[in-house]
Design an enzyme around this catalytic site. Structure first.
Site, PDB file in Angstrom:
ATOM      1  CB  CYS A 146      -6.776   9.689 -14.817  1.00  0.00           C
ATOM      2  SG  CYS A 146      -7.832   9.140 -13.472  1.00  0.00           S
TER       3      CYS A 146
ATOM      4  CG  HIS B  91      -3.016   9.689 -13.623  1.00  0.00           C
ATOM      5  ND1 HIS B  91      -3.498  10.667 -12.783  1.00  0.00           N
ATOM      6  CD2 HIS B  91      -3.770   8.581 -13.412  1.00  0.00           C
ATOM      7  CE1 HIS B  91      -4.512  10.153 -12.105  1.00  0.00           C
ATOM      8  NE2 HIS B  91      -4.689   8.897 -12.451  1.00  0.00           N
TER       9      HIS B  91
ATOM     10  CG  ASN C  56      -5.989   8.746  -8.950  1.00  0.00           C
ATOM     11  OD1 ASN C  56      -6.159   9.793  -9.559  1.00  0.00           O
ATOM     12  ND2 ASN C  56      -6.179   7.558  -9.508  1.00  0.00           N
TER      13      ASN C  56
HETATM   14  C1  LIG Z   1      -6.391  -0.801  -6.067  1.00  0.00           C
HETATM   15  C2  LIG Z   1      -5.158  -1.681  -5.954  1.00  0.00           C
HETATM   16  C3  LIG Z   1      -4.103  -1.032  -5.105  1.00  0.00           C
HETATM   17  C4  LIG Z   1      -5.595  -2.998  -5.301  1.00  0.00           C
HETATM   18  O1  LIG Z   1      -4.539  -3.903  -5.247  1.00  0.00           O
HETATM   19  P1  LIG Z   1      -4.767  -5.410  -5.711  1.00  0.00           P
HETATM   20  O2  LIG Z   1      -3.532  -6.133  -5.455  1.00  0.00           O
HETATM   21  O3  LIG Z   1      -5.273  -5.392  -7.104  1.00  0.00           O
HETATM   22  O4  LIG Z   1      -5.919  -5.870  -4.730  1.00  0.00           O
HETATM   23  P2  LIG Z   1      -6.823  -7.149  -4.814  1.00  0.00           P
HETATM   24  O5  LIG Z   1      -8.224  -6.669  -4.759  1.00  0.00           O
HETATM   25  O6  LIG Z   1      -6.436  -8.050  -5.914  1.00  0.00           O
HETATM   26  O7  LIG Z   1      -6.480  -7.831  -3.448  1.00  0.00           O
HETATM   27  C5  LIG Z   1      -5.249  -8.464  -3.184  1.00  0.00           C
HETATM   28  C6  LIG Z   1      -5.255  -8.921  -1.753  1.00  0.00           C
HETATM   29  O8  LIG Z   1      -5.260  -7.778  -0.873  1.00  0.00           O
HETATM   30  C7  LIG Z   1      -6.455  -7.770  -0.079  1.00  0.00           C
HETATM   31  N1  LIG Z   1      -6.930  -6.394  -0.010  1.00  0.00           N
HETATM   32  C8  LIG Z   1      -7.670  -5.722  -0.930  1.00  0.00           C
HETATM   33  N2  LIG Z   1      -7.876  -4.468  -0.524  1.00  0.00           N
HETATM   34  C9  LIG Z   1      -7.251  -4.353   0.653  1.00  0.00           C
HETATM   35  C10 LIG Z   1      -7.104  -3.306   1.558  1.00  0.00           C
HETATM   36  N3  LIG Z   1      -7.611  -2.090   1.351  1.00  0.00           N
HETATM   37  N4  LIG Z   1      -6.396  -3.532   2.682  1.00  0.00           N
HETATM   38  C11 LIG Z   1      -5.852  -4.736   2.936  1.00  0.00           C
HETATM   39  N5  LIG Z   1      -5.968  -5.755   2.120  1.00  0.00           N
HETATM   40  C12 LIG Z   1      -6.656  -5.576   0.977  1.00  0.00           C
HETATM   41  C13 LIG Z   1      -7.419  -8.696  -0.770  1.00  0.00           C
HETATM   42  O9  LIG Z   1      -8.316  -9.257   0.122  1.00  0.00           O
HETATM   43  C14 LIG Z   1      -6.490  -9.716  -1.377  1.00  0.00           C
HETATM   44  O10 LIG Z   1      -6.070 -10.611  -0.367  1.00  0.00           O
HETATM   45  P3  LIG Z   1      -5.954 -12.197  -0.654  1.00  0.00           P
HETATM   46  O11 LIG Z   1      -4.986 -12.347  -1.778  1.00  0.00           O
HETATM   47  O12 LIG Z   1      -5.476 -12.726   0.624  1.00  0.00           O
HETATM   48  O13 LIG Z   1      -7.346 -12.588  -1.044  1.00  0.00           O
HETATM   49  C15 LIG Z   1      -4.572  -1.948  -7.354  1.00  0.00           C
HETATM   50  O14 LIG Z   1      -5.360  -2.883  -8.040  1.00  0.00           O
HETATM   51  C16 LIG Z   1      -4.401  -0.722  -8.185  1.00  0.00           C
HETATM   52  O15 LIG Z   1      -3.879   0.282  -7.786  1.00  0.00           O
HETATM   53  N6  LIG Z   1      -4.809  -0.789  -9.455  1.00  0.00           N
HETATM   54  C17 LIG Z   1      -4.726   0.316 -10.331  1.00  0.00           C
HETATM   55  C18 LIG Z   1      -5.884   1.207 -10.036  1.00  0.00           C
HETATM   56  C19 LIG Z   1      -5.719   2.590 -10.564  1.00  0.00           C
HETATM   57  O16 LIG Z   1      -4.660   3.111 -10.651  1.00  0.00           O
HETATM   58  N7  LIG Z   1      -6.847   3.193 -10.900  1.00  0.00           N
HETATM   59  C20 LIG Z   1      -6.946   4.512 -11.297  1.00  0.00           C
HETATM   60  C21 LIG Z   1      -6.456   4.659 -12.682  1.00  0.00           C
HETATM   61  S1  LIG Z   1      -6.790   6.271 -13.184  1.00  0.00           S
END
Ligand SMILES: CC(C)(COP(=O)(O)OP(=O)(O)OC[C@H]1O[C@@H](n2cnc3c(N)ncnc32)[C@H](O)[C@@H]1OP(=O)(O)O)[C@@H](O)C(=O)NCCC(=O)NCCS
Lengths: 343, 82
Positions: free
Chosen positions: A122, A268, A299
């Site tokens: 990215c 990005h 993305n």
């Molecule tokens: C991917 C992203 C949105 C996930 O969010 P998050 O808060 O880290 O998600 P987690 O896996 O920690 O889950 C948090 C909660 O949401 C839930 N959850 C995870 N994915 C879910 C989904 N798709 N829908 C609903 N709930 C979801 C989990 O079960 C968890 O619930 P709990 O707290 O009750 O157990 C986030 O981590 C992110 O955007 N990170 C940056 C990634 C990025 O930009 N990557 C590319 C860089 S180039």
């Protein structure tokens, strides 16, 4: 020792034109919900994404690049024969040899332009832009075509609820050419290979030919899954909001630009929450236009910055001559930030 | 100088107010970040990063999910602050 002659290029470089291509198929969150347990509300609130574009069979990495490049060439007001080099940043061109850049250079009608692909995730746009600037200034090419292109839908595991909603497809291109004044600032870039596990491909390609597929991940039907991008979301989020705001600030400082001087911020497009957090940390004033193209594009990795740039200029939210801070960051982990004048 | 429990709660209240816009007086030991204070999993990362800076602690990702309430976070910081 013999004396080696050198070439001299332009005093400075600038972006002269931009173009984008978004696949025709628009995919709303409802389609994502067919394969993961989630909700439209969750996806919007955690990522900002409402829709993304997914490419069809005809919308190949090369085809999307050629469309985007044609627009960038027209926008720059040059002819394809004037392009001396084509640099393509992509992680989703599956025929590794030869580089897709050569096909693009040929089909666009360049005059045997130097052409190659780079892999910088990215951050790829910033990496390629930095190479292009160097080529223009050292005389290796008068005009350089820089392309960021991805078909990340091919590398998405639709059953993985932490990534299925994130990725999109598309191509963005810019023409970098000579300038009498500086219009691309110093690049602040780097890599943190100690964090290489935080964003990666599930299975390396060579595992597929070793015969023993019993160790490979399977889908619901028991078939071996195609490799996909997987990530440690929280770790990436933390790194992006905390470390990348610092890198963005360093790029501003290196260019001698204060937040008040800035017109546009094009980070990005990884997650709207990362974007919002960076805007806060950088204390960007109200007048700065912030790209949030992720909402309808998802993305698109290396393509996200030029695609967002094109859209801001097309909608009139940004204008030619504006000063913009661009920063890319992702798998590697790698990053690149710089300040540019918009074409 | 290590912060006292009271100072940590006050500091967390400022941070949560800044990140989620919750009034500082609502941030109390028994409050759950997600259920009571409108801090979702991603805002929690921001809260943690801000708390690390303010109280000179390291809070690894694996520990973040155990910090359900303001009290959990306060105890963690009390124990680990530098
Ligand atoms: C991917 C992203 C949105 C996930 O969010 P998050 O808060 O880290 O998600 P987690 O896996 O920690 O889950 C948090 C909660 O949401 C839930 N959850 C995870 N994915 C879910 C989904 N798709 N829908 C609903 N709930 C979801 C989990 O079960 C968890 O619930 P709990 O707290 O009750 O157990 C986030 O981590 C992110 O955007 N990170 C940056 C990634 C990025 O930009 N990557 C590319 C860089 S180039």
């Amino acid at each position: 020792m013999s004396k080696i002659k050198t070439r001299k290029g332009a005093p400075y470089a600038r972006i002269l034109g931009v173009g984008g291509y978004r696949p025709t198929r628009v995919v709303p969150n409802e389609v994502i919900l067919e394969t993961i347990d989630s909700s439209d509300e969750w996806i919007r609130s955690r990522s900002g994404i409402e829709t993304r574009h997914w490419a069809n069979d005809e919308e190949t990495v090369a085809a999307m690049s050629i469309e985007a490049s044609g627009k960038a060439i027209a926008d720059a007001g040059i002819r394809a024969e004037q392009i001396g080099a084509v640099v393509v940043s992509t992680v989703s061109h599956f025929s590794q040899t030869p580089a897709v850049a050569t096909e693009i250079a040929d089909k666009l009608g360049t005059n045997q332009a130097a052409a190659f692909d780079i892999s910088a995730g990215c951050a790829g746009f910033g990496y390629a832009l930095t190479l292009a600037k160097g080529m223009v200034v050292d005389g290796s090419a008068e005009y350089v075509l820089v392309i960021g292109v991805e078909r990340l839908s091919d590398l998405t595991d639709l059953e993985d609820r932490t990534t299925a909603f994130l990725f999109g497809d598309g191509a963005g291109a810019v023409i970098v050419g000579p300038s009498e004044e500086p219009h691309i600032g110093p690049t602040v870039w780097g890599s943190e290979g100690d964090k290489s596990d935080t964003i990666k491909q599930t299975v390396p390609w060579n595992e597929f030919r070793l015969g023993d597929v019993s160790q490979l991940p399977l889908d619901g039907k028991g078939n071996v899954k195609f490799p996909a991008i997987t990530q440690e979301g929280q770790a990436v989020f933390r790194w992006a909001v905390f470390e990348m705001a610092k890198v963005a600030q360093q790029a501003l400082d290196a260019a001698g630009i204060t937040p008040d001087d800035l017109d546009v911020f094009i980070p990005h497009q990884a997650n709207v929450r990362i974007i919002d957090s960076m805007v806060k940390t950088l204390k960007l004033p109200e007048h700065v236009t912030v790209a949030r193209d992720i909402r309808t594009t998802g993305n698109t990795s290396a393509a996200s910055i030029p695609l967002a740039m094109e859209r801001l200029l097309a909608t009139g939210e940004a204008k030619s001559g504006d000063t913009a801070l661009v920063i890319g960051f992702g798998a590697g982990l790698v990053y690149a930030a710089t300040v540019v004048t918009l074409p | 100088m290590a912060a006292t429990q009271e100072e940590i709660v006050a500091g967390l209240a400022d941070i949560v107010n800044e990140i989620a816009g919750i009034p500082v007086e609502d941030v109390q030991l028994d409050k759950s970040f997600t259920d009571d204070l409108d801090v979702d999993s991603l805002s929690m990362v921001e809260v943690v990063v801000a708390a690390e800076e303010r109280f000179d602690v390291k809070i690894p990702d694996d520990d973040v999910k155990n910090l359900k309430t303001v009290g959990d976070a306060t105890d963690y910081i009390l124990k680990h602050q530098g």
